[in-house]
Design an enzyme around this catalytic site. Structure first.
Site, mmCIF file in Angstrom:
data_model
loop_
_atom_site.group_PDB
_atom_site.id
_atom_site.type_symbol
_atom_site.label_atom_id
_atom_site.label_comp_id
_atom_site.label_asym_id
_atom_site.label_seq_id
_atom_site.Cartn_x
_atom_site.Cartn_y
_atom_site.Cartn_z
ATOM 1 N NE ARG A 89 -3.323 2.468 2.808
ATOM 2 C CZ ARG A 89 -3.142 3.366 3.778
ATOM 3 N NH1 ARG A 89 -2.242 3.175 4.725
ATOM 4 N NH2 ARG A 89 -3.869 4.462 3.821
ATOM 5 C CG HIS A 133 -0.855 9.157 3.472
ATOM 6 N ND1 HIS A 133 -1.000 7.810 3.776
ATOM 7 C CD2 HIS A 133 -0.396 9.731 4.603
ATOM 8 C CE1 HIS A 133 -0.641 7.600 5.025
ATOM 9 N NE2 HIS A 133 -0.253 8.746 5.563
ATOM 10 C CD GLU A 178 -4.318 7.855 9.625
ATOM 11 O OE1 GLU A 178 -3.717 8.900 9.890
ATOM 12 O OE2 GLU A 178 -3.948 6.737 10.035
ATOM 13 C CG ASN A 307 -4.952 3.525 8.856
ATOM 14 O OD1 ASN A 307 -5.119 2.506 8.183
ATOM 15 N ND2 ASN A 307 -4.446 4.640 8.354
ATOM 16 C CE1 TYR A 309 0.161 3.252 13.672
ATOM 17 C CE2 TYR A 309 -1.839 4.187 12.733
ATOM 18 C CZ TYR A 309 -0.577 3.646 12.570
ATOM 19 O OH TYR A 309 -0.052 3.488 11.310
ATOM 20 C CD GLU A 373 -1.377 4.174 8.097
ATOM 21 O OE1 GLU A 373 -1.116 4.609 9.239
ATOM 22 O OE2 GLU A 373 -1.541 4.899 7.106
HETATM 23 O O1 IFM Z 1 2.881 7.778 10.001
HETATM 24 C C1 IFM Z 1 1.515 7.865 10.169
HETATM 25 C C2 IFM Z 1 0.785 7.666 8.851
HETATM 26 O O2 IFM Z 1 1.198 8.580 7.912
HETATM 27 C C3 IFM Z 1 -0.693 7.823 9.053
HETATM 28 N N1 IFM Z 1 -1.164 6.977 10.106
HETATM 29 C C4 IFM Z 1 -0.459 7.021 11.366
HETATM 30 C C5 IFM Z 1 1.018 6.816 11.145
HETATM 31 C C6 IFM Z 1 1.774 6.851 12.483
HETATM 32 O O3 IFM Z 1 1.588 8.080 13.109
#
Ligand code: IFM
Length: 468
Positions: A89, A133, A178, A307, A309, A373
């Site tokens: 990706r 992006h 995002e 995504n 985190y 992600e």
């Molecule tokens: O590095 C970023 C990415 O560009 C977008 N999602 C979160 C990642 C980590 O912060």
């Protein structure tokens, strides 16, 4: 009630329940790795400008060279192939392909992605294109940026330039990465480009980003041969109230509403969430919706990119016990959960990942998900050969991929997982200080060295595929 994934060996066993057809990938984005910022006709994006604004980016770092991927692409594709993934990706740089954000395609700019796609296919790796992006051409920001409706139409025009050239070989298309970050961090918090701090601008940006997604999706689908898959990627977490108090429950509702439902509902249900529309009205802000917009935004998609985190716990009171800030707005304060954190300070909560995915499957059924992600930054220490024994990152992947498998067992339709990131890169306002890569980049020499996590990921993919 969701069931959390176990740790250690049990996590590995859970991962082996993933189907052989599961997609495995690695992800990057253009500005974070390409460099060659002003070559072959590329013009400035808002990130080039932001990086040159004093005190915005750690150590004054910028993406002029980054990982020099623009010049090292064949070698990087070789590396991707060696990891055993089936999907890569990457994002396309708008100002490289359409300098200035207007006019015809730049042959040299699109030529780079054309070659990248061919290199990937030659290695049996599927290209997965993200069209946006975060690198808006600076000229479009000067004309008002995402808070302005016209930007959505410009995005759809640009999307078609890329689609026309690559659709014969690229099946998977993500419009935006995002949009919460583009809108909220870019136009309200100011911690990302373009660095504005205006809440109303950010809310207008949300609508025009989503409109741009819908317009581009409709136009690409109309021009597509059968078999293409379209989608959008959202960064999503969980919002849990710190207590059962009305203030904490309201804080969690608002956080979930502004962070998740403000995107999911228009995209997948064709309407903005009523509670958030009311909250915004209380602040004198209206989403700039015109007739027909919501039909465009909710154009059918084949995949929702997720995504993840971290997940957060919310209190509706500040440390002094106030429920309103100085401007009279309600408090939504994140409360630490006492969990280990990554180098970003983000708490490691894989059980929340399962919770999120099960909830998405339940509340927004019918759209398959791919984890576009997931990953972590840690303070890596290379040995004399540049090898990093990144136990913490490897554990992070093990726990989070097990969390995906747990969510699947509980009914969530998840078709793939892409590690963030292929290699260390420019982490936006954190510059090169934070390393998310499964491959180490020595920025002095541009040498790439797979870390322990890369080897673990490769072996895990192999085991799942072989069913062993
Ligand atoms: O590095 C970023 C990415 O560009 C977008 N999602 C979160 C990642 C980590 O912060």
């Amino acid at each position: 009630m969701t069931t959390a994934a176990p740790a250690g060996t049990a996590a590995e066993e859970l991962i082996r329940t993933l189907p052989q057809s599961f997609r495995w990938g690695v992800a990057t984005s253009a500005y974070q790795i390409e460099g060659a910022a002003f070559e072959d006709g590329r013009t400035a994006s808002i990130w080039d400008t932001y990086c040159r604004t004093p005190d915005m980016v750690h150590a004054g770092d910028h993406g002029d060279v980054a990982c020099d991927h623009y010049h090292r692409m064949p070698e990087d594709v070789e590396l991707i192939g060696s990891l055993g993934v089936d999907t890569y990706r990457f994002s396309v740089s708008w100002p490289r392909v359409q300098p200035g954000g207007a006019g015809p395609v730049n042959a040299k700019g699109i030529g780079f992605y054309d070659r990248l796609v061919d290199e990937l296919l030659a290695k049996d790796v599927d290209p997965w294109v993200t069209l946006y992006h975060w690198d808006l051409p600076q000229e479009l920001e000067d004309a008002g940026g995402w808070p302005v409706r016209e930007t959505a139409y410009r995005f759809a025009d640009y999307a078609m330039l890329v689609f026309d050239k690559l659709q014969d070989r690229v099946r998977d298309w993500t419009t935006l990465n995002e949009p919460w970050c583009s809108a909220m961090l870019g136009y309200y918090v100011g911690r990302q480009a373009p660095g504005r701090q205006n809440f109303a601008d950010a809310i207008h940006a949300v609508h025009h980003l989503l409109l741009g997604h819908g317009l581009a999706t409709q136009r690409m689908r109309a021009a597509a041969n059968p078999g293409h898959e379209f989608g959008i990627t959202l960064n999503l977490g969980t919002a849990t109230p710190a207590s059962d108090s009305i203030e904490d429950r309201e804080a969690a509702r608002r956080a979930d509403g502004l962070g998740a439902r403000l995107y999911l509902d228009p995209l997948l249900r064709g309407r903005y969430p009523a509670d958030i529309v009311t909250d915004l009205a209380d602040r004198g802000i209206e989403l700039p919706v015109q007739d027909g917009d919501l039909e465009i935004i909710s154009a059918p998609i084949e995949v929702l990119g997720v995504n993840f985190y971290s997940g957060h716990v919310y209190s509706g009171r500040d440390e002094q016990g106030n429920t309103r800030d100085a401007q009279g707005n309600p408090i939504d304060r994140q409360i630490p959960q006492g969990k280990p954190v990554t180098a970003m300070g983000w708490e490691i909560v894989p059980e929340r990942f399962t919770e999120l995915l099960v909830r998405l499957g339940r509340d927004y059924p019918g759209v398959p998900m791919v984890i576009t992600e997931n990953g972590s930054a840690f303070a890596d220490v290379p040995d004399a050969d540049g090898f990093v024994e990144d136990t913490e990152r490897t554990d992070y992947f093990r726990q989070h991929i097990a969390a995906v498998a747990a969510a699947r067992e509980q009914g969530a339709d998840i078709r793939g997982y892409f590690a963030w990131s292929l290699m260390d890169n420019f982490e936006w306002a954190y510059g090169y200080d934070k390393r998310f890569g499964i491959v180490r980049v020595d920025y002095e020499t541009q040498r790439r060295t797979p870390k322990r996590s890369a080897l673990w990921y490769r072996d895990t993919i192999r085991q799942v595929r072989s069913g062993s």
